[in-house]
Design an enzyme around this catalytic site. Structure first.
Site, mmCIF file in Angstrom:
data_model
loop_
_atom_site.group_PDB
_atom_site.id
_atom_site.type_symbol
_atom_site.label_atom_id
_atom_site.label_comp_id
_atom_site.label_asym_id
_atom_site.label_seq_id
_atom_site.Cartn_x
_atom_site.Cartn_y
_atom_site.Cartn_z
ATOM 1 N N ASP A 149 0.779 -1.233 0.000
ATOM 2 C CA ASP A 149 0.000 0.000 0.000
ATOM 3 C C ASP A 149 0.818 1.295 0.000
ATOM 4 N N CYS B 131 -20.796 -2.793 -18.611
ATOM 5 C CA CYS B 131 -21.250 -2.382 -17.271
ATOM 6 C C CYS B 131 -20.622 -1.045 -16.866
ATOM 7 N N CYS C 248 -20.531 0.870 -11.262
ATOM 8 C CA CYS C 248 -19.731 1.556 -10.224
ATOM 9 C C CYS C 248 -19.701 3.059 -10.475
ATOM 10 N N CYS D 115 -21.455 5.709 -7.570
ATOM 11 C CA CYS D 115 -20.535 6.453 -6.695
ATOM 12 C C CYS D 115 -21.238 7.699 -6.139
ATOM 13 N N CYS E 289 -15.235 4.013 2.025
ATOM 14 C CA CYS E 289 -16.490 3.770 1.300
ATOM 15 C C CYS E 289 -16.308 2.485 0.497
ATOM 16 N N CYS F 36 -18.600 1.439 -4.693
ATOM 17 C CA CYS F 36 -18.289 1.010 -6.058
ATOM 18 C C CYS F 36 -17.976 -0.481 -6.109
ATOM 19 N N CYS G 294 -20.706 -3.908 -7.668
ATOM 20 C CA CYS G 294 -20.038 -4.638 -8.759
ATOM 21 C C CYS G 294 -20.497 -6.092 -8.808
HETATM 22 C C1 B12 Z 1 -3.670 6.683 -3.557
HETATM 23 C C2 B12 Z 1 -4.589 5.522 -3.263
HETATM 24 C C3 B12 Z 1 -5.932 5.785 -3.067
HETATM 25 C C4 B12 Z 1 -6.548 7.155 -3.336
HETATM 26 C C5 B12 Z 1 -6.689 7.351 -4.863
HETATM 27 C C6 B12 Z 1 -7.438 6.210 -5.556
HETATM 28 C C7 B12 Z 1 -6.990 5.904 -6.954
HETATM 29 N N1 B12 Z 1 -7.871 5.321 -7.715
HETATM 30 O O1 B12 Z 1 -5.846 6.153 -7.318
HETATM 31 C C8 B12 Z 1 -7.868 7.057 -2.539
HETATM 32 C C9 B12 Z 1 -7.637 7.602 -1.137
HETATM 33 C C10 B12 Z 1 -9.057 7.801 -3.139
HETATM 34 C C11 B12 Z 1 -8.053 5.547 -2.448
HETATM 35 C C12 B12 Z 1 -9.269 4.953 -2.234
HETATM 36 C C13 B12 Z 1 -9.443 3.582 -2.120
HETATM 37 N N2 B12 Z 1 -8.488 2.645 -2.051
HETATM 38 CO CO1 B12 Z 1 -6.611 3.038 -2.370
HETATM 39 N N3 B12 Z 1 -4.809 3.215 -2.789
HETATM 40 C C14 B12 Z 1 -4.073 4.213 -3.183
HETATM 41 C C15 B12 Z 1 -2.627 3.776 -3.453
HETATM 42 C C16 B12 Z 1 -1.757 4.149 -2.249
HETATM 43 C C17 B12 Z 1 -2.033 4.333 -4.748
HETATM 44 C C18 B12 Z 1 -2.964 4.208 -5.974
HETATM 45 C C19 B12 Z 1 -2.373 4.909 -7.170
HETATM 46 O O2 B12 Z 1 -1.234 4.661 -7.519
HETATM 47 N N4 B12 Z 1 -3.141 5.804 -7.777
HETATM 48 C C20 B12 Z 1 -2.675 6.550 -8.930
HETATM 49 C C21 B12 Z 1 -3.492 6.164 -10.117
HETATM 50 C C22 B12 Z 1 -3.026 6.906 -11.360
HETATM 51 O O3 B12 Z 1 -3.220 4.812 -10.324
HETATM 52 P P1 B12 Z 1 -4.407 3.773 -10.593
HETATM 53 O O4 B12 Z 1 -5.681 4.255 -10.040
HETATM 54 O O5 B12 Z 1 -3.897 2.417 -10.221
HETATM 55 O O6 B12 Z 1 -4.548 3.957 -12.156
HETATM 56 C C23 B12 Z 1 -3.929 3.140 -13.060
HETATM 57 C C24 B12 Z 1 -4.946 2.339 -13.846
HETATM 58 O O7 B12 Z 1 -6.267 2.664 -13.472
HETATM 59 C C25 B12 Z 1 -4.600 2.663 -15.218
HETATM 60 N N5 B12 Z 1 -5.593 3.133 -16.143
HETATM 61 C C26 B12 Z 1 -5.922 4.381 -16.414
HETATM 62 N N6 B12 Z 1 -6.703 4.426 -17.486
HETATM 63 C C27 B12 Z 1 -6.829 3.167 -17.924
HETATM 64 C C28 B12 Z 1 -7.521 2.644 -18.990
HETATM 65 C C29 B12 Z 1 -7.491 1.283 -19.180
HETATM 66 C C30 B12 Z 1 -8.214 0.736 -20.348
HETATM 67 C C31 B12 Z 1 -6.809 0.437 -18.278
HETATM 68 C C32 B12 Z 1 -6.823 -1.058 -18.420
HETATM 69 C C33 B12 Z 1 -6.103 0.997 -17.193
HETATM 70 C C34 B12 Z 1 -6.136 2.349 -17.053
HETATM 71 O O8 B12 Z 1 -3.617 3.659 -15.288
HETATM 72 C C35 B12 Z 1 -3.307 4.127 -14.046
HETATM 73 C C36 B12 Z 1 -1.804 4.251 -13.954
HETATM 74 O O9 B12 Z 1 -1.203 3.007 -14.076
HETATM 75 C C37 B12 Z 1 -2.812 2.218 -3.585
HETATM 76 C C38 B12 Z 1 -1.608 1.396 -3.161
HETATM 77 C C39 B12 Z 1 -0.529 1.442 -4.218
HETATM 78 N N7 B12 Z 1 0.655 1.715 -3.818
HETATM 79 O O10 B12 Z 1 -0.808 1.204 -5.386
HETATM 80 C C40 B12 Z 1 -4.066 1.945 -2.717
HETATM 81 C C41 B12 Z 1 -5.046 0.850 -3.194
HETATM 82 C C42 B12 Z 1 -5.241 1.038 -4.657
HETATM 83 N N8 B12 Z 1 -6.288 1.186 -2.516
HETATM 84 C C43 B12 Z 1 -6.985 0.164 -2.189
HETATM 85 C C44 B12 Z 1 -8.280 0.244 -1.630
HETATM 86 C C45 B12 Z 1 -8.826 -1.042 -1.000
HETATM 87 C C46 B12 Z 1 -9.010 1.443 -1.654
HETATM 88 C C47 B12 Z 1 -10.479 1.640 -1.279
HETATM 89 C C48 B12 Z 1 -11.397 0.496 -1.709
HETATM 90 C C49 B12 Z 1 -10.554 1.861 0.252
HETATM 91 C C50 B12 Z 1 -11.946 2.097 0.807
HETATM 92 N N9 B12 Z 1 -12.782 1.080 0.926
HETATM 93 O O11 B12 Z 1 -12.280 3.179 1.168
HETATM 94 C C51 B12 Z 1 -10.820 2.967 -2.025
HETATM 95 C C52 B12 Z 1 -11.346 2.691 -3.455
HETATM 96 C C53 B12 Z 1 -11.507 3.900 -4.298
HETATM 97 C C54 B12 Z 1 -11.306 3.615 -5.779
HETATM 98 N N10 B12 Z 1 -12.381 3.347 -6.512
HETATM 99 O O12 B12 Z 1 -10.159 3.634 -6.255
HETATM 100 C C55 B12 Z 1 -6.282 -1.142 -2.551
HETATM 101 C C56 B12 Z 1 -6.967 -1.750 -3.785
HETATM 102 C C57 B12 Z 1 -7.073 -3.268 -3.801
HETATM 103 C C58 B12 Z 1 -7.698 -3.729 -5.103
HETATM 104 N N11 B12 Z 1 -8.505 -4.764 -5.042
HETATM 105 O O13 B12 Z 1 -7.473 -3.169 -6.146
HETATM 106 C C59 B12 Z 1 -4.808 -0.656 -2.790
HETATM 107 C C60 B12 Z 1 -4.047 -1.416 -3.864
HETATM 108 C C61 B12 Z 1 -4.102 -0.784 -1.424
HETATM 109 C C62 B12 Z 1 -3.658 -2.214 -1.113
HETATM 110 N N12 B12 Z 1 -2.354 -2.440 -0.949
HETATM 111 O O14 B12 Z 1 -4.434 -3.127 -1.046
HETATM 112 N N13 B12 Z 1 -6.888 4.907 -2.639
HETATM 113 S S1 SF4 Z 2 -15.776 -2.634 -12.005
HETATM 114 FE FE1 SF4 Z 2 -17.591 -3.913 -11.644
HETATM 115 S S2 SF4 Z 2 -19.258 -2.413 -11.442
HETATM 116 FE FE2 SF4 Z 2 -17.530 -1.338 -12.399
HETATM 117 S S3 SF4 Z 2 -17.863 -1.537 -14.583
HETATM 118 FE FE3 SF4 Z 2 -16.544 -3.239 -14.004
HETATM 119 S S4 SF4 Z 2 -17.976 -4.928 -13.615
HETATM 120 FE FE4 SF4 Z 2 -19.200 -3.044 -13.586
HETATM 121 S S1 SF4 Z 3 -14.915 4.366 -2.759
HETATM 122 FE FE1 SF4 Z 3 -15.757 4.156 -4.830
HETATM 123 S S2 SF4 Z 3 -17.955 4.636 -4.650
HETATM 124 FE FE2 SF4 Z 3 -16.952 5.356 -2.770
HETATM 125 S S3 SF4 Z 3 -16.563 7.516 -3.209
HETATM 126 FE FE3 SF4 Z 3 -14.677 6.376 -3.738
HETATM 127 S S4 SF4 Z 3 -14.888 5.901 -5.913
HETATM 128 FE FE4 SF4 Z 3 -16.906 6.536 -5.183
#
Ligand code: B12
Ligand code: SF4
Ligand code: SF4
Length: 375
Positions: free
Chosen positions: A138, A196, A199, A203, A246, A249, A253
């Site tokens: 993480d 789908c 999510c 949100c 939260c 999302c 799913c």
């Molecule tokens: C910063 C962070 C957050 C931030 C930002 C979220 C975000 N989406 O980046 C916040 C605080 C909002 C957050 C929230 C949550 N997080 Co968080 N977070 C992190 C952290 C520390 C870094 C993520 C990161 O690098 N973000 C930067 C963005 C640019 O990276 P990315 O979202 O991975 O995006 C990549 C892809 O989506 C891709 N992408 C972009 N466009 C496209 C298009 C296509 C077609 C494809 C295939 C890919 C793609 O490109 C991006 C760059 O590679 C990681 C741990 C880690 N070191 O990775 C945990 C992590 C992602 N979090 C985690 C969790 C559990 C959560 C929450 C569920 C917690 C909760 N219940 O409240 C929420 C979920 C919110 C969500 N929908 O993302 C877990 C996810 C586990 C999993 N099953 O994936 C992680 C991996 C922690 C862990 N070690 O378990 N998080």
């Molecule tokens: S992540 Fe889950 S809820 Fe979101 S588009 Fe994909 S299948 Fe649907």
């Molecule tokens: S955890 Fe998912 S549903 Fe909840 S606010 Fe963040 S992106 Fe939206």
């Protein structure tokens, strides 16, 4: 000494990972160059908000070999965390209760995963001399989801989380960087979200601004955990009773119908956090907060953010006399940021007729239809 049989070693490592309680392990190389433009675009757009650590490490997140020179492979692991009695719907439905993201109901997962990864590293080291290795969970400056996707653990869903065909997304990720030329696994052939967009639509704050892209600044997880600033006024009503993280999302799913509960005792919910009454939590002094959250990830946000979040949830809940009394009583001694949230809560309760948020109602209906084991 003869060179190790790397095919056999890779098999053994995955077996040891299972023995240590990980639900799956996969191996990939360190090449994430395709992710760099997406990561840069995300940072340039400011979606990391005040999470300065995201910008600080820059492109190192996409270059694991720069973190530990000599790294050739990344062992990516996942561990399910859902408790058996998750009680999603019951807690989200009742606005007098506080909803805590289900990953945070037990002990802090960082410690558990890091300790297990360390054990795994030591076991590999016992087999291979001069091995370089380092565990991450993480907080690591690496892109854990893209790495896990490359290692075959699942695909990146439109909510940006890693999704697995047989396990959904309720799992943590962790990594071991390794200086061994192990055989690599293949990614899942294609993402399986199809058409789908559930999510994105569910949100509460519209944080998933496009498929795969989350504006962290709007995500409730950021607002209630990461940010130490006031919660933007326009977003407060949308938080409902979510006081720490939260799950919406993930709950909506369809792949989470197959999510397994975790047998890990450390993830069992603490009774006072599972579906607590907001007013009971509001009555906690700072000393009680520290005692009740010892060893829990919630402790890291500190008492003032905790109070800020509770004030918002109380302001979104039932306009009972007891709530007004408790809010007013806390006002004189409150920290200025919390005081402002208390005043907002009082004003909001006064002005508004009660009623469940429309999206929350819809979510609860979906959970009850689709997730009978956990609901
Ligand atoms: C910063 C962070 C957050 C931030 C930002 C979220 C975000 N989406 O980046 C916040 C605080 C909002 C957050 C929230 C949550 N997080 Co968080 N977070 C992190 C952290 C520390 C870094 C993520 C990161 O690098 N973000 C930067 C963005 C640019 O990276 P990315 O979202 O991975 O995006 C990549 C892809 O989506 C891709 N992408 C972009 N466009 C496209 C298009 C296509 C077609 C494809 C295939 C890919 C793609 O490109 C991006 C760059 O590679 C990681 C741990 C880690 N070191 O990775 C945990 C992590 C992602 N979090 C985690 C969790 C559990 C959560 C929450 C569920 C917690 C909760 N219940 O409240 C929420 C979920 C919110 C969500 N929908 O993302 C877990 C996810 C586990 C999993 N099953 O994936 C992680 C991996 C922690 C862990 N070690 O378990 N998080
Ligand atoms: S992540 Fe889950 S809820 Fe979101 S588009 Fe994909 S299948 Fe649907
Ligand atoms: S955890 Fe998912 S549903 Fe909840 S606010 Fe963040 S992106 Fe939206």
């Amino acid at each position: 000494m003869t060179a190790p049989d790397f095919d056999k070693l890779a098999q053994d490592i995955k077996l040891w990972a299972r023995e240590l309680g990980f639900d799956q392990a996969g191996i990939t190389d360190t090449d994430l160059h395709q992710e760099e433009p997406r990561l840069q675009a995300w940072l340039d757009a400011g979606y990391h908000g005040t999470m300065d650590y995201m910008a600080r490490h820059g492109m190192m997140r996409a270059r694991p070999h720069e973190l530990l020179p000599g790294t050739l492979r990344v062992l990516s692991v996942r561990m399910n965390y859902l408790p058996f009695e998750a009680g999603f719907a019951a807690t989200l439905r009742d606005p007098s209760l506080g909803y805590i993201s289900r990953y945070a109901l037990g002990r802090d997962y960082h410690k558990l995963l890091r300790a297990r990864l360390k054990q795994l590293g030591e076991r590999i080291e016992a087999r291979c001399e001069a091995l370089g290795w380092r565990p991450f969970v993480d907080s690591a400056p690496v892109l854990e989801r893209p790495l896990a996707a490359k290692a075959g653990l699942g695909w990146v869903g439109k909510h940006s989380l890693l999704l697995n065909e047989s396990a959904g997304s309720f799992f943590f990720l962790g990594e071991l960087l390794l200086s061994l030329p192990l055989p690599i696994d293949q990614p899942v052939e294609k993402e399986q979200c199809g058409k789908c967009v559930a999510c994105i639509n569910i949100c509460p704050t519209g944080a998933i601004i496009a498929p795969y892209v989350v504006d962290g600044r709007r995500c409730i997880s950021y607002l209630t955990i990461e940010s130490d600033e006031p919660i933007p006024v326009e977003l407060r009503p949308l938080l409902g009773n979510r006081i720490y993280g939260c799950d919406d999302c993930q709950l909506i799913c369809p792949w989470n119908r197959y999510a397994d509960a975790s047998p890990e005792p450390d993830f069992s919910p603490r009774a006072n956090l599972h579906s607590p009454k907001l007013l009971d939590l509001w009555a906690w002094s700072e000393a009680l907060f520290l005692k009740n959250t010892e060893g829990s990830p919630i402790r890291r946000i500190g008492y003032q953010r905790w109070r800020r979040n509770l004030a918002v949830a109380l302001g979104n809940g039932p306009a009972d006399e007891a709530v007004f009394t408790a809010l007013h009583a806390a006002l004189p001694s409150a920290d200025p940021m919390v005081a402002e949230h208390i005043s907002w809560a009082v004003a909001s309760l006064t002005a508004r007729q009660q009623g469940e948020n429309r999206k929350t109602k819809l979510l609860i209906r979906c959970i009850e239809k689709g997730l009978p084991d956990h609901a």
